[in-house]
Design a protein around this motif. Structure first.
Motif, PDB file in Angstrom:
ATOM      1  N   PRO A 115       0.802  -1.227   0.000  1.00 57.84           N
ATOM      2  CA  PRO A 115       0.000   0.000   0.000  1.00 57.84           C
ATOM      3  C   PRO A 115       0.837   1.281   0.000  1.00 57.84           C
ATOM      4  O   PRO A 115       2.024   1.276   0.335  1.00 57.84           O
ATOM      5  N   LEU A 116       0.164   2.343  -0.339  1.00 60.09           N
ATOM      6  CA  LEU A 116       0.793   3.669  -0.313  1.00 60.09           C
ATOM      7  C   LEU A 116       1.073   4.105   1.126  1.00 60.09           C
ATOM      8  O   LEU A 116       0.352   3.721   2.051  1.00 60.09           O
ATOM      9  N   LYS A 117       2.102   4.926   1.295  1.00 62.15           N
ATOM     10  CA  LYS A 117       2.458   5.427   2.627  1.00 62.15           C
ATOM     11  C   LYS A 117       1.312   6.231   3.239  1.00 62.15           C
ATOM     12  O   LYS A 117       1.108   6.214   4.445  1.00 62.15           O
ATOM     13  N   ILE A 118       0.563   6.919   2.404  1.00 57.24           N
ATOM     14  CA  ILE A 118      -0.554   7.707   2.922  1.00 57.24           C
ATOM     15  C   ILE A 118      -1.649   6.799   3.496  1.00 57.24           C
ATOM     16  O   ILE A 118      -2.372   7.207   4.407  1.00 57.24           O
ATOM     17  N   THR A 119      -1.740   5.570   3.012  1.00 56.08           N
ATOM     18  CA  THR A 119      -2.698   4.612   3.571  1.00 56.08           C
ATOM     19  C   THR A 119      -2.314   4.274   5.005  1.00 56.08           C
ATOM     20  O   THR A 119      -3.164   4.235   5.894  1.00 56.08           O
ATOM     21  N   ARG A 120      -1.018   4.029   5.234  1.00 54.34           N
ATOM     22  CA  ARG A 120      -0.536   3.759   6.595  1.00 54.34           C
ATOM     23  C   ARG A 120      -0.800   4.972   7.489  1.00 54.34           C
ATOM     24  O   ARG A 120      -1.286   4.842   8.603  1.00 54.34           O
ATOM     25  N   TRP A 121      -0.468   6.146   6.988  1.00 51.92           N
ATOM     26  CA  TRP A 121      -0.676   7.372   7.768  1.00 51.92           C
ATOM     27  C   TRP A 121      -2.165   7.528   8.120  1.00 51.92           C
ATOM     28  O   TRP A 121      -2.509   7.831   9.255  1.00 51.92           O
ATOM     29  N   TRP A 122      -3.042   7.320   7.155  1.00 49.20           N
ATOM     30  CA  TRP A 122      -4.485   7.475   7.366  1.00 49.20           C
ATOM     31  C   TRP A 122      -4.996   6.490   8.416  1.00 49.20           C
ATOM     32  O   TRP A 122      -5.738   6.867   9.310  1.00 49.20           O
ATOM     33  N   GLU A 123      -4.584   5.224   8.282  1.00 42.80           N
ATOM     34  CA  GLU A 123      -5.036   4.196   9.229  1.00 42.80           C
ATOM     35  C   GLU A 123      -4.546   4.486  10.650  1.00 42.80           C
ATOM     36  O   GLU A 123      -5.302   4.356  11.608  1.00 42.80           O
ATOM     37  N   GLU A 124      -3.277   4.867  10.785  1.00 41.21           N
ATOM     38  CA  GLU A 124      -2.699   5.054  12.112  1.00 41.21           C
ATOM     39  C   GLU A 124      -3.044   6.408  12.728  1.00 41.21           C
ATOM     40  O   GLU A 124      -3.456   6.483  13.890  1.00 41.21           O
ATOM     41  N   ARG A 125      -2.857   7.479  11.979  1.00 43.29           N
ATOM     42  CA  ARG A 125      -3.009   8.835  12.543  1.00 43.29           C
ATOM     43  C   ARG A 125      -4.448   9.329  12.570  1.00 43.29           C
ATOM     44  O   ARG A 125      -4.863   9.951  13.528  1.00 43.29           O
TER      45      ARG A 125
ATOM     46  N   LEU B  41      -7.492   7.361  11.658  1.00 38.33           N
ATOM     47  CA  LEU B  41      -8.470   6.396  12.145  1.00 38.33           C
ATOM     48  C   LEU B  41      -8.068   5.722  13.451  1.00 38.33           C
ATOM     49  O   LEU B  41      -8.892   5.107  14.114  1.00 38.33           O
ATOM     50  N   GLY B  42      -6.785   5.823  13.815  1.00 42.22           N
ATOM     51  CA  GLY B  42      -6.304   5.236  15.067  1.00 42.22           C
ATOM     52  C   GLY B  42      -6.204   3.726  15.043  1.00 42.22           C
ATOM     53  O   GLY B  42      -6.191   3.080  16.089  1.00 42.22           O
ATOM     54  N   ASN B  43      -6.120   3.138  13.870  1.00 42.75           N
ATOM     55  CA  ASN B  43      -6.017   1.687  13.741  1.00 42.75           C
ATOM     56  C   ASN B  43      -4.557   1.244  13.770  1.00 42.75           C
ATOM     57  O   ASN B  43      -3.648   2.052  13.638  1.00 42.75           O
ATOM     58  N   ILE B  44      -4.360  -0.043  13.902  1.00 37.08           N
ATOM     59  CA  ILE B  44      -3.030  -0.629  13.794  1.00 37.08           C
ATOM     60  C   ILE B  44      -2.873  -1.108  12.351  1.00 37.08           C
ATOM     61  O   ILE B  44      -3.635  -1.955  11.881  1.00 37.08           O
ATOM     62  N   PHE B  45      -1.901  -0.564  11.654  1.00 34.65           N
ATOM     63  CA  PHE B  45      -1.647  -0.918  10.259  1.00 34.65           C
ATOM     64  C   PHE B  45      -0.733  -2.136  10.230  1.00 34.65           C
ATOM     65  O   PHE B  45       0.286  -2.184  10.907  1.00 34.65           O
ATOM     66  N   PHE B  46      -1.095  -3.139   9.443  1.00 32.43           N
ATOM     67  CA  PHE B  46      -0.289  -4.348   9.333  1.00 32.43           C
ATOM     68  C   PHE B  46      -0.281  -4.790   7.882  1.00 32.43           C
ATOM     69  O   PHE B  46      -1.318  -4.845   7.235  1.00 32.43           O
ATOM     70  N   CYS B  47       0.906  -5.090   7.371  1.00 31.32           N
ATOM     71  CA  CYS B  47       1.056  -5.484   5.974  1.00 31.32           C
ATOM     72  C   CYS B  47       2.032  -6.657   5.907  1.00 31.32           C
ATOM     73  O   CYS B  47       3.028  -6.675   6.622  1.00 31.32           O
ATOM     74  N   PHE B  48       1.756  -7.642   5.066  1.00 34.27           N
ATOM     75  CA  PHE B  48       2.646  -8.793   4.955  1.00 34.27           C
ATOM     76  C   PHE B  48       2.813  -9.240   3.515  1.00 34.27           C
ATOM     77  O   PHE B  48       2.047  -8.873   2.636  1.00 34.27           O
ATOM     78  N   ASP B  49       3.843 -10.035   3.309  1.00 30.74           N
ATOM     79  CA  ASP B  49       4.069 -10.723   2.042  1.00 30.74           C
ATOM     80  C   ASP B  49       4.379 -12.175   2.383  1.00 30.74           C
ATOM     81  O   ASP B  49       5.225 -12.442   3.233  1.00 30.74           O
ATOM     82  N   GLY B  50       3.692 -13.104   1.790  1.00 30.34           N
ATOM     83  CA  GLY B  50       3.940 -14.516   2.046  1.00 30.34           C
ATOM     84  C   GLY B  50       4.251 -15.231   0.754  1.00 30.34           C
ATOM     85  O   GLY B  50       3.382 -15.387  -0.092  1.00 30.34           O
ATOM     86  N   CYS B  51       5.488 -15.635   0.567  1.00 26.02           N
ATOM     87  CA  CYS B  51       5.866 -16.265  -0.690  1.00 26.02           C
ATOM     88  C   CYS B  51       6.709 -17.508  -0.419  1.00 26.02           C
ATOM     89  O   CYS B  51       7.781 -17.426   0.166  1.00 26.02           O
ATOM     90  N   ALA B  52       6.221 -18.650  -0.846  1.00 29.33           N
ATOM     91  CA  ALA B  52       6.948 -19.906  -0.636  1.00 29.33           C
ATOM     92  C   ALA B  52       8.221 -19.965  -1.474  1.00 29.33           C
ATOM     93  O   ALA B  52       9.166 -20.641  -1.105  1.00 29.33           O
TER      94      ALA B  52
END
Length: 180
Positions: free
Chosen positions: A125-135, A137-148
């Motif tokens: 996601p875009l950095k502004i998405t992290r900023w929006w979620e955390e600052r 909306l007050g949510n905890i932003f979590f992002c992952f990549d899972g590749c075998a």
């Protein structure tokens, strides 16, 4: 033959057309163009094929969804706000339901062979998405990549380390600029 003026297309063109129909070419181009404005994943799930990486990634998403639904059910009884976990999954170049929202396939060359660590963030996601979620909306932003495939790729560990090393050095240099 059959009154058609145009000749039959070369078999390679048919093959390329089939390949393109399984990809998302315009979104890939957009994501490469916006890579500097994107985040790196918080967690990378490594595994082998058929060892449970899809299950683990699905569990990560379901835990985040459960936190989201439990906080909305409980309501705002007291003044303290319950923080929800907002889980963002990686972009997958392949339009395939089993792979979508789990694997980016970036460091194994599925983006026309491009594996430059600088562009790894294009799958997130875009950095502004992290900023929006955390600052906001007050949510905890979590992002992952899972590749075998990262576990068996000989170059993936070095490329991943380089992507995060570049992130650390750029964030420390930007924080030095703010101090001056």
């Amino acid at each position: 033959k059959n009154g058609c003026i145009l000749p039959e297309p070369h078999p390679a063109i048919k093959s390329f057309n089939t390949h393109l129909s399984m990809l998302r070419p315009l979104e890939i181009l957009f994501r490469f163009a916006t890579a500097p404005f994107r985040v790196l994943p918080d967690v990378i799930v490594l595994g082998e094929t058929r060892c449970g990486t899809t299950n683990l990634c699905g569990h990560l998403v379901s835990v985040a969804e459960a936190s989201s639904s439990s906080s909305s059910r409980s309501g705002q009884i007291n003044e303290t706000r319950i923080r929800r976990i907002k889980c963002y999954t990686p972009f997958c170049p392949w339009a395939f339901p089993e792979l979508d929202h789990k694997e980016s396939f970036y460091f194994v060359g599925h983006y026309l062979g491009i594996v430059d660590p600088y562009f790894y963030r294009m799958a997130f996601p875009l950095k502004i998405t992290r900023w929006w979620e955390e600052r906001v909306l007050g949510n905890i932003f979590f992002c992952f990549d899972g590749c075998a495939q990262y576990l068996t790729s000989p170059s993936a560990p070095y490329l991943i380390a380089s992507a995060y090393q570049n992130e650390t050095s750029s964030s420390s240099s930007s924080s030095r600029g703010r101090e001056q």
